[in-house]
Design a protein around this motif. Structure first.
Motif, PDB file in Angstrom:
ATOM      1  N   PRO A 119      30.075 -32.486 -63.644  1.00 15.43           N
ATOM      2  CA  PRO A 119      31.451 -32.165 -64.087  1.00 15.43           C
ATOM      3  C   PRO A 119      32.400 -33.358 -64.101  1.00 15.43           C
ATOM      4  O   PRO A 119      33.494 -33.267 -64.669  1.00 15.43           O
ATOM      5  N   VAL A 120      32.006 -34.475 -63.500  1.00 17.61           N
ATOM      6  CA  VAL A 120      32.868 -35.670 -63.555  1.00 17.61           C
ATOM      7  C   VAL A 120      32.775 -36.313 -64.941  1.00 17.61           C
ATOM      8  O   VAL A 120      33.754 -36.840 -65.471  1.00 17.61           O
ATOM      9  N   TYR A 121      31.581 -36.226 -65.551  1.00 17.43           N
ATOM     10  CA  TYR A 121      31.346 -36.942 -66.810  1.00 17.43           C
ATOM     11  C   TYR A 121      32.361 -36.616 -67.923  1.00 17.43           C
ATOM     12  O   TYR A 121      32.916 -37.542 -68.530  1.00 17.43           O
ATOM     13  N   PRO A 122      32.671 -35.329 -68.204  1.00 15.26           N
ATOM     14  CA  PRO A 122      33.615 -35.078 -69.309  1.00 15.26           C
ATOM     15  C   PRO A 122      35.005 -35.673 -69.052  1.00 15.26           C
ATOM     16  O   PRO A 122      35.706 -36.043 -69.997  1.00 15.26           O
ATOM     17  N   GLN A 123      35.392 -35.810 -67.787  1.00  9.94           N
ATOM     18  CA  GLN A 123      36.708 -36.384 -67.474  1.00  9.94           C
ATOM     19  C   GLN A 123      36.723 -37.887 -67.778  1.00  9.94           C
ATOM     20  O   GLN A 123      37.639 -38.401 -68.406  1.00  9.94           O
ATOM     21  N   VAL A 124      35.653 -38.565 -67.340  1.00  7.76           N
ATOM     22  CA  VAL A 124      35.569 -40.014 -67.546  1.00  7.76           C
ATOM     23  C   VAL A 124      35.445 -40.314 -69.048  1.00  7.76           C
ATOM     24  O   VAL A 124      36.087 -41.223 -69.578  1.00  7.76           O
ATOM     25  N   LYS A 125      34.637 -39.487 -69.732  1.00 10.70           N
ATOM     26  CA  LYS A 125      34.424 -39.681 -71.176  1.00 10.70           C
ATOM     27  C   LYS A 125      35.734 -39.447 -71.944  1.00 10.70           C
ATOM     28  O   LYS A 125      36.089 -40.204 -72.837  1.00 10.70           O
ATOM     29  N   TRP A 126      36.454 -38.390 -71.536  1.00 10.55           N
ATOM     30  CA  TRP A 126      37.722 -38.067 -72.209  1.00 10.55           C
ATOM     31  C   TRP A 126      38.704 -39.232 -72.048  1.00 10.55           C
ATOM     32  O   TRP A 126      39.358 -39.657 -73.006  1.00 10.55           O
ATOM     33  N   LEU A 127      38.807 -39.796 -70.835  1.00  9.27           N
ATOM     34  CA  LEU A 127      39.712 -40.933 -70.599  1.00  9.27           C
ATOM     35  C   LEU A 127      39.296 -42.122 -71.466  1.00  9.27           C
ATOM     36  O   LEU A 127      40.136 -42.780 -72.086  1.00  9.27           O
ATOM     37  N   HIS A 128      37.987 -42.381 -71.511  1.00 14.99           N
ATOM     38  CA  HIS A 128      37.473 -43.496 -72.305  1.00 14.99           C
ATOM     39  C   HIS A 128      37.876 -43.319 -73.784  1.00 14.99           C
ATOM     40  O   HIS A 128      38.299 -44.273 -74.445  1.00 14.99           O
ATOM     41  N   GLU A 129      37.766 -42.075 -74.267  1.00 16.28           N
ATOM     42  CA  GLU A 129      38.135 -41.805 -75.667  1.00 16.28           C
ATOM     43  C   GLU A 129      39.629 -42.039 -75.916  1.00 16.28           C
ATOM     44  O   GLU A 129      40.046 -42.304 -77.036  1.00 16.28           O
ATOM     45  N   GLN A 130      40.437 -41.907 -74.838  1.00 22.43           N
ATOM     46  CA  GLN A 130      41.891 -42.142 -74.981  1.00 22.43           C
ATOM     47  C   GLN A 130      42.227 -43.618 -74.734  1.00 22.43           C
ATOM     48  O   GLN A 130      43.399 -43.991 -74.660  1.00 22.43           O
TER      49      GLN A 130
END
Ligand code: NAD
Ligand code: FES
Length: 291
Positions: A119-130
């Motif tokens: 569940p950490v991965y989508p948060q880190v990925k979302w930040l990276h996309e921003q």
């Protein structure tokens, strides 16, 4: 029905499935969860979302078989289907509501432990996309239990640590954080997701270091719908329910000892009856198990 497009084993007893679920994929945000049911007899299982692809209409789940239903679920293969795949549920991570320019000014650290890495991965990925680059620590018992290393390394500065030192740094995630701080790293915000005991000790440390910390209380959920009362928590002295008020909370306010003790008590019929007696009206008791 929700077709499984891909099923693989990430580590001993940790499974990943990519599921065709366009409506969930279209709406889910980092921090949310879903409920899956494999067949008519299967239990409803709350599962954290590991990834989603809005264009492909798919959602990725990662889970560890712990009971009969998850063990049966682990036997499903590509081409099989889930009967129910409901979501997204719960409140998204607060990060998605913060102005991006504010997030860019912050030094954010994610601490992921074991299966809680998913569940950490989508948060880190979302930040990276921003355009926000964060640091992340993945902690695992040993080399064989490190999951999603490649995926994380593509979207953040990653530190891997193993309890037995068989891969990456040596020691638990708390030691890794202490070492990073000693090496000169400074953090304004931390998100820690993993076993309860890990989140408890990370919070003790980040409180001492003065780093605000968010935790995900998924492990206490049973039905995930606000009905059973299993996920009742004390947060800053107030009663909260992880599946409707969370799953993410201010980790410095969560009473972890109460939550862990309650989790054990909830497992037996006698324990549930005692909880109902102790908690009165604030125990939901809609599960039918507490008479
Ligand atoms: P694990 O026992 O292998 O622990 C993972 C890491 O947590 C360890 O490598 C270590 O670095 C750290 N850790 C463990 N105990 C610690 C302590 N006392 N102090 C500091 N750090 C500590 O993890 P696992 O077996 O993969 O985890 C399974 C658990 O993860 C289940 O209980 C499940 O409920 C939980 N989980 C939580 C979430 C969530 O959203 N919080 C999501 C999925 C799974
Ligand atoms: Fe929240 Fe049942 S899991 S009330």
């Amino acid at each position: 029905m929700y077709r499984i497009l891909q099923a693989d084993k990430l580590a001993a007893n940790i499974y990943r499935m990519v599921v065709e679920a366009p409506r969930v994929a279209a709406r889910c945000l980092p921090g949310q969860f879903l409920i899956a049911k494999s067949d008519e007899e299967g239990e409803r299982i709350p599962l954290t979302i590991c990834d989603y692809d809005r264009e492909a209409g798919t959602v990725t789940i990662v889970f560890q078989p712990v009971g009969a239903s998850t063990t049966k679920m682990a036997e499903l293969k590509a081409g099989d289907s889930f009967m129910d795949f409901v979501g997204p549920l719960g409140r998204p991570s607060d990060l998605v509501d913060e102005p991006i320019e504010e997030l860019k000014k912050k030094k954010i650290l994610f601490i992921a432990g074991g299966v809680g890495t998913a569940p950490v991965y989508p948060q880190v990925k979302w930040l990276h996309e921003q355009g926000v680059q964060a640091d992340a620590i993945i902690g695992a018992k040993s080399k064989d239990f490190v999951i999603l290393e490649k995926e994380f390394s593509e979207v953040c500065n990653l530190y891997v640590t193993t309890d037995d030192g068989s891969y990456g740094r040596s020691g638990m995630v708390t030691k890794c954080l202490e070492d990073l701080v000693a090496e000169g790293h400074e953090y304004d915000h931390c998100v820690a997701i993993g076993p309860m005991i890990m989140m408890k000790f990370v919070c003790k440390l980040t409180e001492k270091l003065g780093i605000p910390t968010i935790v995900s209380m998924n492990p206490v959920m049973v039905d995930g719908t606000g009905m059973c009362g299993a996920c009742r928590l004390l947060v800053g002295g107030e009663v909260k329910f992880a599946c409707v008020d969370g799953p993410e909370f201010d980790g410095h306010k969560v009473d972890f000892d109460q939550a862990m003790q309650r989790m054990q008590q909830y497992k037996t019929e006698e324990g549930r009856a005692m909880l109902k007696l102790q908690e009165g009206d604030t125990h939901h008791g809609g599960c039918g198990q507490c008479s």
